[in-house]
Design a protein around this motif. Structure first.
Motif, mmCIF file in Angstrom:
data_model
loop_
_atom_site.group_PDB
_atom_site.id
_atom_site.type_symbol
_atom_site.label_atom_id
_atom_site.label_comp_id
_atom_site.label_asym_id
_atom_site.label_seq_id
_atom_site.Cartn_x
_atom_site.Cartn_y
_atom_site.Cartn_z
ATOM 1 N N ARG A 4 0.860 -1.180 0.000
ATOM 2 C CA ARG A 4 0.000 0.000 0.000
ATOM 3 C C ARG A 4 0.902 1.238 0.000
ATOM 4 O O ARG A 4 1.630 1.478 0.961
ATOM 5 N N VAL A 5 0.838 1.996 -1.074
ATOM 6 C CA VAL A 5 1.764 3.106 -1.294
ATOM 7 C C VAL A 5 1.048 4.433 -1.102
ATOM 8 O O VAL A 5 -0.052 4.640 -1.634
ATOM 9 N N GLY A 6 1.692 5.335 -0.375
ATOM 10 C CA GLY A 6 1.229 6.706 -0.266
ATOM 11 C C GLY A 6 2.092 7.598 -1.143
ATOM 12 O O GLY A 6 3.324 7.514 -1.099
ATOM 13 N N MET A 7 1.462 8.444 -1.953
ATOM 14 C CA MET A 7 2.178 9.324 -2.876
ATOM 15 C C MET A 7 2.119 10.753 -2.354
ATOM 16 O O MET A 7 1.029 11.309 -2.175
ATOM 17 N N ILE A 8 3.265 11.356 -2.120
ATOM 18 C CA ILE A 8 3.328 12.764 -1.724
ATOM 19 C C ILE A 8 3.770 13.572 -2.934
ATOM 20 O O ILE A 8 4.883 13.422 -3.430
ATOM 21 N N GLY A 9 2.856 14.412 -3.416
ATOM 22 C CA GLY A 9 3.100 15.185 -4.630
ATOM 23 C C GLY A 9 2.303 14.599 -5.775
ATOM 24 O O GLY A 9 2.512 13.438 -6.158
ATOM 25 N N ALA A 10 1.374 15.384 -6.321
ATOM 26 C CA ALA A 10 0.517 14.893 -7.402
ATOM 27 C C ALA A 10 0.670 15.744 -8.654
ATOM 28 O O ALA A 10 -0.253 15.856 -9.446
ATOM 29 N N GLY A 11 1.866 16.329 -8.808
ATOM 30 C CA GLY A 11 2.165 17.069 -10.033
ATOM 31 C C GLY A 11 2.498 16.125 -11.168
ATOM 32 O O GLY A 11 2.082 14.960 -11.179
ATOM 33 N N VAL A 12 3.262 16.599 -12.128
ATOM 34 C CA VAL A 12 3.595 15.798 -13.311
ATOM 35 C C VAL A 12 4.254 14.483 -12.913
ATOM 36 O O VAL A 12 3.851 13.408 -13.378
ATOM 37 N N GLU A 29 -0.549 -0.917 -4.669
ATOM 38 C CA GLU A 29 -1.799 -0.179 -4.745
ATOM 39 C C GLU A 29 -1.586 1.195 -4.123
ATOM 40 O O GLU A 29 -1.049 1.297 -3.012
ATOM 41 N N VAL A 30 -1.961 2.247 -4.814
ATOM 42 C CA VAL A 30 -1.873 3.597 -4.257
ATOM 43 C C VAL A 30 -3.117 3.826 -3.400
ATOM 44 O O VAL A 30 -4.240 3.867 -3.910
ATOM 45 N N THR A 31 -2.909 3.961 -2.094
ATOM 46 C CA THR A 31 -4.033 4.066 -1.163
ATOM 47 C C THR A 31 -4.230 5.476 -0.607
ATOM 48 O O THR A 31 -5.267 5.759 -0.019
ATOM 49 N N PHE A 32 -3.236 6.351 -0.797
ATOM 50 C CA PHE A 32 -3.302 7.676 -0.196
ATOM 51 C C PHE A 32 -2.484 8.632 -1.072
ATOM 52 O O PHE A 32 -1.386 8.283 -1.517
ATOM 53 N N ASN A 60 1.907 8.954 8.492
ATOM 54 C CA ASN A 60 1.557 8.251 9.735
ATOM 55 C C ASN A 60 0.265 7.442 9.639
ATOM 56 O O ASN A 60 -0.214 6.914 10.647
ATOM 57 N N SER A 61 -0.276 7.310 8.425
ATOM 58 C CA SER A 61 -1.527 6.585 8.251
ATOM 59 C C SER A 61 -1.318 5.073 8.319
ATOM 60 O O SER A 61 -0.343 4.536 7.785
ATOM 61 N N SER A 62 -2.270 4.390 8.927
ATOM 62 C CA SER A 62 -2.236 2.920 8.952
ATOM 63 C C SER A 62 -2.611 2.329 7.596
ATOM 64 O O SER A 62 -2.525 1.110 7.411
ATOM 65 N N ASP A 63 -3.029 3.173 6.655
ATOM 66 C CA ASP A 63 -3.372 2.706 5.311
ATOM 67 C C ASP A 63 -2.162 2.688 4.374
ATOM 68 O O ASP A 63 -2.307 2.377 3.188
ATOM 69 N N VAL A 64 -0.979 3.017 4.879
ATOM 70 C CA VAL A 64 0.208 3.163 4.038
ATOM 71 C C VAL A 64 1.336 2.271 4.552
ATOM 72 O O VAL A 64 1.673 2.302 5.741
ATOM 73 N N ASP A 65 1.908 1.468 3.653
ATOM 74 C CA ASP A 65 3.067 0.629 3.987
ATOM 75 C C ASP A 65 4.383 1.276 3.565
ATOM 76 O O ASP A 65 5.435 0.967 4.123
ATOM 77 N N ALA A 66 4.341 2.111 2.529
ATOM 78 C CA ALA A 66 5.548 2.737 1.994
ATOM 79 C C ALA A 66 5.144 4.047 1.323
ATOM 80 O O ALA A 66 3.981 4.226 0.930
ATOM 81 N N VAL A 67 6.101 4.947 1.178
ATOM 82 C CA VAL A 67 5.821 6.293 0.684
ATOM 83 C C VAL A 67 6.727 6.616 -0.495
ATOM 84 O O VAL A 67 7.910 6.239 -0.515
#
Length: 331
Positions: A4-12, A29-32, A60-67
């Motif tokens: 479960r991947v968290g993405m910081i930055g939603a630009g190009v 899977e992108v969850t956040f 710090n979300s429990s929905d994210v395994d890696a960033v």
């Protein structure tokens, strides 16, 4: 297994990573998605992903395994350190940080974690290490089938510079790829550098002198040149050729649609880097996801690689402000 991947930055860049993770990379899977612009985060996020304007909430979300950190360069070091505090694996886009002091802080923090737990949390997004062309080029050079490498010629051209670009940011954000890839190709660290610029394009503005030519010398005596042109206008081009004692080897030209009409023959040129390095980004993300899912070390560039590139970049900036004099790299 699904990471479960968290993405910081939603630009190009972030939006492109989301598309890859959602459609071209298995086991993820992108969850956040976090972005200061909530509308941009919502537009880039997959249907079931959460969105936020607060990256700390995501980390710090429990929905994210890696960033994945794909936000502005100035945020990289701080966000990576937050991931360390949460003990969350993180893939950070280049550069590690725009300043050497921040890069040193990140490397020391990961070294402390490694000493305490044996775990490496940070992977660096130097995706050219996964580009099939660069991989083949490196294999050819390191085989020494043409003798010792003597010269490396690199060309990097963009259609237009980003907002607020300066000669310094051109080094830390754009040239940083070659500052990583040249020693990776040759197996020898860069020891001194020189920055040169002549007449600037009419499309250059502010503190950006464009184009610029950079000279880099490695510990084994090879000399490299880099032409960096951020406002080339016509499209995106990357070239690299290594000249050795008994021959040369160069990146292959990427496949492009060839058109013949109205008495002319022409081929298309991509507007930016994404088509040229689509395979590299996909292969890098797959390697990172697969390693994390199997509990193995990720085979990407490391924090130390990011620091070394930053150290070369800082030497280049000193040369820029020192009238182009050759400047030694301090490791």
């Amino acid at each position: 297994m699904t990471l479960r991947v968290g993405m910081i930055g939603a630009g190009v860049m972030g939006a492109d990573h989301i598309r890859n993770l959602s459609g071209s990379v298995s086991g993820a899977e992108v969850t956040f998605v976090a972005d200061l612009d909530a509308g941009r985060a919502a537009a880039a996020a997959p249907p079931n992903a959460r969105i936020t304007t607060d990256p700390t909430e995501l980390i710090n979300s429990s929905d994210v395994d890696a960033v994945v950190v794909a936000s502005h360069d100035s945020t990289h070091a701080g966000l990576v350190l937050e991931c360390f505090e949460a003990m969350t694996p993180v893939l950070c886009e280049k550069p590690l940080a725009p300043t050497l002091l921040e890069s040193l802080e990140v490397v020391q923090a990961e070294a402390d974690i490694l000493a305490a737990t044996g775990a490496r949390l940070l992977s660096m997004g130097f995706m050219r290490r996964f580009d099939p062309g660069y991989v083949a080029l490196r294999e050819a050079v390191q085989s020494r089938s043409q003798g010792e490498p003597l010269l490396v010629h690199c060309v990097s051209r963009n259609s237009s510079a980003g907002p607020g670009s300066s000669s310094e940011s051109a080094i830390t954000n754009s040239a940083i790829h070659e500052l990583d890839i040249i020693p990776w190709l040759l197996g020898s660290p860069i020891t001194e550098v020189s920055w040169q610029a002549g007449r600037s394009s009419q499309y250059s503005s502010g503190d950006l002198k464009d184009p610029a030519v950079m000279l880099l010398r490695t510990a084994d005596g090879a000399l490299a040149t880099l032409e960096l042109f951020l406002n080339a206008r016509y499209g995106y081009t990357t070239r690299c050729e290594v000249i050795s004692e008994q021959g040369t080897v160069a990146l292959p030209e990427p496949a492009a649609l060839a058109l013949q009409e109205d008495g002319l023959s022409r081929t298309g040129i991509p507007a930016d880097w994404r088509p040229r390095f689509a395979d590299a980004y996909r292969l890098q993300l797959q390697a990172w996801v697969s390693a994390l899912n199997h509990g193995e070390p990720a085979p990407l560039a490391t924090a130390e690689d990011g620091l070394r590139a930053s150290q070369v970049a800082q030497a280049m900036i000193r040369s820029l402000h020192g009238d182009g004099a050759f400047t030694k790299v301090i490791y």
